[in-house]
Design an enzyme around this catalytic site. Structure first.
Site, PDB file in Angstrom:
ATOM      1  N   GLN A 149      79.317  22.026  -8.292  1.00 23.50           N
ATOM      2  CA  GLN A 149      79.328  20.607  -8.673  1.00 23.50           C
ATOM      3  C   GLN A 149      79.713  20.466 -10.138  1.00 23.50           C
ATOM      4  O   GLN A 149      79.262  21.261 -10.979  1.00 23.50           O
ATOM      5  CB  GLN A 149      77.946  20.008  -8.427  1.00 23.50           C
ATOM      6  CG  GLN A 149      77.947  18.481  -8.506  1.00 23.50           C
ATOM      7  CD  GLN A 149      76.647  17.909  -7.953  1.00 23.50           C
ATOM      8  OE1 GLN A 149      76.105  18.438  -6.990  1.00 23.50           O
ATOM      9  NE2 GLN A 149      76.160  16.858  -8.564  1.00 23.50           N
ATOM     10  N   TYR A 334      38.116  47.954 -18.796  1.00 27.71           N
ATOM     11  CA  TYR A 334      37.813  48.421 -17.457  1.00 27.71           C
ATOM     12  C   TYR A 334      39.018  49.185 -16.900  1.00 27.71           C
ATOM     13  O   TYR A 334      38.904  50.255 -16.306  1.00 27.71           O
ATOM     14  CB  TYR A 334      37.586  47.175 -16.619  1.00 27.71           C
ATOM     15  CG  TYR A 334      36.611  47.263 -15.504  1.00 27.71           C
ATOM     16  CD1 TYR A 334      36.585  48.345 -14.657  1.00 27.71           C
ATOM     17  CD2 TYR A 334      35.714  46.220 -15.288  1.00 27.71           C
ATOM     18  CE1 TYR A 334      35.688  48.379 -13.619  1.00 27.71           C
ATOM     19  CE2 TYR A 334      34.819  46.244 -14.262  1.00 27.71           C
ATOM     20  CZ  TYR A 334      34.811  47.332 -13.422  1.00 27.71           C
ATOM     21  OH  TYR A 334      33.937  47.362 -12.408  1.00 27.71           O
ATOM     22  N   GLY A 448      30.074  45.609  -7.517  1.00 28.93           N
ATOM     23  CA  GLY A 448      31.187  45.740  -6.585  1.00 28.93           C
ATOM     24  C   GLY A 448      31.324  47.129  -6.006  1.00 28.93           C
ATOM     25  O   GLY A 448      31.862  47.310  -4.913  1.00 28.93           O
ATOM     26  N   ASN A 484      37.449  43.653  -6.278  1.00 28.01           N
ATOM     27  CA  ASN A 484      36.811  44.632  -7.146  1.00 28.01           C
ATOM     28  C   ASN A 484      37.759  45.262  -8.140  1.00 28.01           C
ATOM     29  O   ASN A 484      38.570  46.105  -7.794  1.00 28.01           O
ATOM     30  CB  ASN A 484      36.159  45.725  -6.309  1.00 28.01           C
ATOM     31  CG  ASN A 484      34.875  45.239  -5.706  1.00 28.01           C
ATOM     32  OD1 ASN A 484      34.293  44.278  -6.191  1.00 28.01           O
ATOM     33  ND2 ASN A 484      34.437  45.876  -4.659  1.00 28.01           N
TER      34      ASN A 484
END
Lengths: 552, 257
Positions: A149, A334, A448, A484
């Site tokens: 276009q 972690y 967990g 977890n």
């Protein structure tokens, strides 16, 4: 690699002035958060922001007194890069973000189906020349260029320079005839044996590795990737093959791009709702295929598993669970335990040594011999836990039990996978480690670990769809793995370990494996910890920045 | 044949210690005296002498629904009075603390009713009606499961269980809720479990010697008693893993395992 000298020694000697075996130290005298260069920088920045906006912002003096013990730097495993923990937060680290951007913005779209449409339905010829024309066109449209276009707004290329389309195939003759600039060359990028396997698996399919702009994924989401690709691929076909923009066949291009393509991740269920190409939907086997260490370092299977762990840690644990599913300050340390300070490295190479000594090499332990598998698991897991007990410096480095649980289980799982060549045997060893760790230490990880790891032995070999899957096909979307943190990194390393031990060129998907070998990607998936380290050092340059459209 | 309750396998000292703690018939040794007013202050939920806050009317006054389970269960004292549920949380050092988090959970659940425990790597929370909690807290601060240096009373900012010990042999605590008193050679608390300053120092006694702790601990360690040296514990752990594996995969093979 020999494990005579503990591989974590360099890191812990840099962290602590005491001997790594010393149980005693001194605390409360280091000047609190001011001993950290990044905290000092943060405090100064926050004070300026507070002054500018007229109300308080972050303040290191609020809450827990940080820095009561010696502030530890972290060494990116198998590199010489040390950074501060803040540098590994996924919001602070542009390399981690780019690793995720590069995954989220990737979709693999086959050209076979549209070529059939063009040839059989529209009666037009497909030749290497037309394919090259198409590839040049699609490399204009994919970043956001217009071809059909007139008077169209387009995307500023400086914002989307990372966007492109390349192709690959197992058909060497076809590849030889294509413009090399648009080819991911399996023969050049992979060692000969791996290339042979990959070409056989890919076959004569001509596959596009589509990279939509990083900024598109950031502004929209992963589910946009297939749509963006479909729109721009369709436009490229219209232009390259001089088709009618409104003819029905065009819909087939869009359809094939959206639905006959390979997403990096599948959709997630409503309670964790995300579209395709979001991190929770990526199977571990796919993630393992994205990690490319064994392509560049084919003689170091330990590194291959460890780099997969690192990639899983940043994408699954830090970004997905720490960000998407939790949010806030997240779970940085972690996850970083699995890819910093060469601690998991030491345990994994110990496991490799033991496998060589006991069984004479990889894949020689009978996977049906569960008692011997448990013996191996006990050996590697006990070694891992013993290192924490013998070296208080690494116990303090992994000061949370979840860190230790993950790292010990990852080493045990990787050993089981390498010894048998079966990922599920590795997974079973992971759960062995968890049970033994709890029994030995009287502690494991956070809540967990009770939920997930105390029942994991029972699902580790289950294949029925509502109970389990082969490890390669499990992912964060697997019901028990959805919440977890601290597990998904190790889970990524286990299938990788099994397949690299077997000498396989890929873990789950040969197409993904090839697509992430592309040197045009912003993030180098063969050197994951190094890239993360460069991000921490502020040397990594990510794509998708908006500076091109910001004055000044 | 009447079932004789078993607690834990093994012949080594950690295994024996685990059995002792879990067996409700074993009276745990009291090592120190801490007045109940001080225990209340350490927890920080109410001031000594202050009424217990309640969350429902005393059960005898209320209109309990007709429920067969309620008829079966005798409420603990705090539940009878409608006390709120509060907590004490202990942190146990990896360096031969007398007890570790899982053993706490097993011990609590084996010895008490009406409690809720949560087990993490370094800490163990016990939640119970307030007046019952106070009795339990006093018991567990005074008895052999508590060591002044290696056990911490911490509501938040609990890390330290895996950190090396300070120059006085105390477990690290970022809030320094407790200090070494060189004159008395005892540990004293100067902050409550959420680190609010206390209006008086609370002494919790002298730490045990490492030699004594190594004999009493429930923790298996390579530099103490290695779990692998306890064949029965190892066998038991192998059996659990094997049974769970087979149970989920080939249950027909669970024969004589």
């Amino acid at each position: 690699m020999a494990t005579k000298e503990k591989m974590f020694m360099e890191a812990v000697k840099k962290k602590f002035k005491e001997e790594p075996t010393d149980v005693s130290t001194t605390y409360y005298k280091y000047g609190g958060w001011r001993q950290s260069k990044s905290k000092v920088e943060f405090q100064a920045a926050a004070e300026k922001i507070a002054k500018d906006r007229g109300f308080p912002m972050m303040n290191e003096d609020i809450g827990v007194p940080l820095g009561q013990r010696s502030w530890m730097p972290y060494q990116l495993s198998h590199t010489d890069i040390f950074v501060e923990p803040d540098d590994l937060h996924c919001i602070n680290n542009p390399a981690i973000q780019q690793a995720w951007d590069d995954i989220r913005r990737t979709i693999l779209v086959g050209l076979d189906s549209p070529h059939q449409t063009i040839e059989r339905r529209l009666g037009k010829e497909i030749t290497p020349e037309t394919i090259n024309t198409y590839l040049e066109t699609v490399n204009h449209t994919m970043p956001g260029g217009a071809v059909v276009q007139e008077h169209m707004a387009e995307v500023n290329p400086a914002l989307v320079y990372d966007s492109y389309v390349k192709v690959f195939s197992g058909d060497d003759e076809l590849i030889d005839e294509l413009d090399k600039r648009f080819v991911i060359d399996i023969n050049k990028l992979f060692p000969a044996e791996q290339a042979k396997q990959l070409k056989a698996a890919v076959g004569k399919t001509l596959m596009q590795a589509v990279r939509v702009p990083s900024i598109v994924g950031r502004v929209m989401d992963g589910a946009t990737t297939s749509r963006h690709a479909a729109m721009q691929i369709s436009m490229a076909f219209i232009s390259a093959y001089k088709l009618a923009a409104g003819e029905a066949a065009i819909a087939d291009f869009a359809y094939s791009a959206k639905h006959q393509s390979i997403n990096m991740g599948s959709m997630m269920p409503a309670r964790r709702a995300r579209g395709p190409n979001e991190p929770g939907g990526i199977p571990f086997g796919f993630m393992a295929d994205m990690a490319q260490s064994d392509r560049v370092y084919p003689d170091d299977p330990g590194r291959a598993a460890l780099e997969s762990v690192a990639l899983g840690a940043v994408i699954y644990d830090q970004i997905y669970l720490g960000g998407y599913m939790s949010g806030g300050v997240g779970f940085t340390q972690y996850a970083t335990a699995a890819y910093t300070d060469n601690i998991l490295e030491d345990y994994v190479y110990y496991g490799i040594d033991q496998i060589n000594k006991k069984y004479g090499g990889f894949c020689k332990l009978d996977p049906n011999d569960h008692d011997e598998l448990m013996n191996l698991a006990e050996d590697v897991n006990s070694y891992s836990l013993e290192m924490y007990e013998r070296y208080p410096a690494i116990m303090e480095t992994h000061f949370g039990g979840s860190q230790r649980s993950t790292v010990a289980a990852a080493s045990t799982g990787i050993a089981g996978a390498m010894a048998t060549g079966i990922a599920d045997c590795g997974l079973n060893c992971w759960y062995y480690s968890m049970l033994e760790h709890k029994e030995r230490a009287g502690r494991l990880g956070f809540y967990g670990y009770d939920l997930q790891d105390q029942c994991g032995s029972a699902n580790s070999f289950a294949y029925r769809s509502d109970e389990g899957l082969p490890m390669e096909a499990r992912g964060p979307n697997y019901p028990n793995y959805a919440m977890n943190v601290g597990h998904l990194s190790g889970y990524t390393g286990i299938p990788k370990a099994a397949h690299v031990a077997r000498g396989d060129a890929f873990t789950a998907n040969p197409f993904i494996r090839v697509a992430f070998a592309d040197p045009a990607l912003q993030f180098d998936f063969a050197n994951i910890t190094k890239e993360i380290g460069r991000g921490g050092l502020r040397e990594f340059v990510p794509a998708g920045e908006r500076t091109a459209v910001i004055k000044g | 044949m009447a079932y004789k309750r078993q607690f834990y396998p093994g012949t080594t000292s950690p295994a024996v210690a685990r059995r002792r703690l879990m067996d409700p018939k074993v009276k745990l040794q009291k090592l120190r005296e801490v007045p109940i007013e001080d225990v209340v202050k350490l927890m920080g939920h109410r001031n000594p002498g202050e009424d217990y806050k309640s969350i429902h009317p005393p059960i005898e006054e209320g209109s309990e629904p007709d429920c067969p389970i309620r008829k079966l269960v005798t409420p603990i004292d705090g539940a009878k009075h409608g006390d709120r549920i509060r907590y004490i949380q202990f942190t146990d050092s990896v360096y031969f603390a007398p007890v570790s988090p899982y053993q706490r959970a097993w011990m609590y659940l084996s010895r008490y009713r009406g409690i809720d425990t949560g087990t993490l790597s370094g800490r163990q929370i016990i939640e119970v009606r307030e007046r019952d909690l106070e009795k339990m807290a006093k018991e567990f601060i005074e008895n052999e499961t508590f060591d002044a240096a290696l056990t911490g009373i911490r509501g938040a900012t609990v890390h330290g269980h895996a950190c090396r010990l300070d120059e006085n042999g105390l477990m690290f605590d970022a809030w320094q809720r407790y200090l070494w008193d060189p004159k008395r050679k005892e540990v004293k608390y100067v902050k409550d479990q959420v680190a609010l300053p206390l209006d008086k120092e609370i002494f919790v006694g002298a730490p045990a010697s490492m030699e004594d702790l190594k004999k009493r601990t429930t923790i298996f360690r390579a530099d103490g008693v290695d779990m692998r040296d306890d064949k029965e514990v190892t066998k038991y752990q192998h059996r659990i893993h094997k049974l769970r594996t087979l149970g989920g995969y080939q249950p027909f093979k669970v024969k004589g395992v």
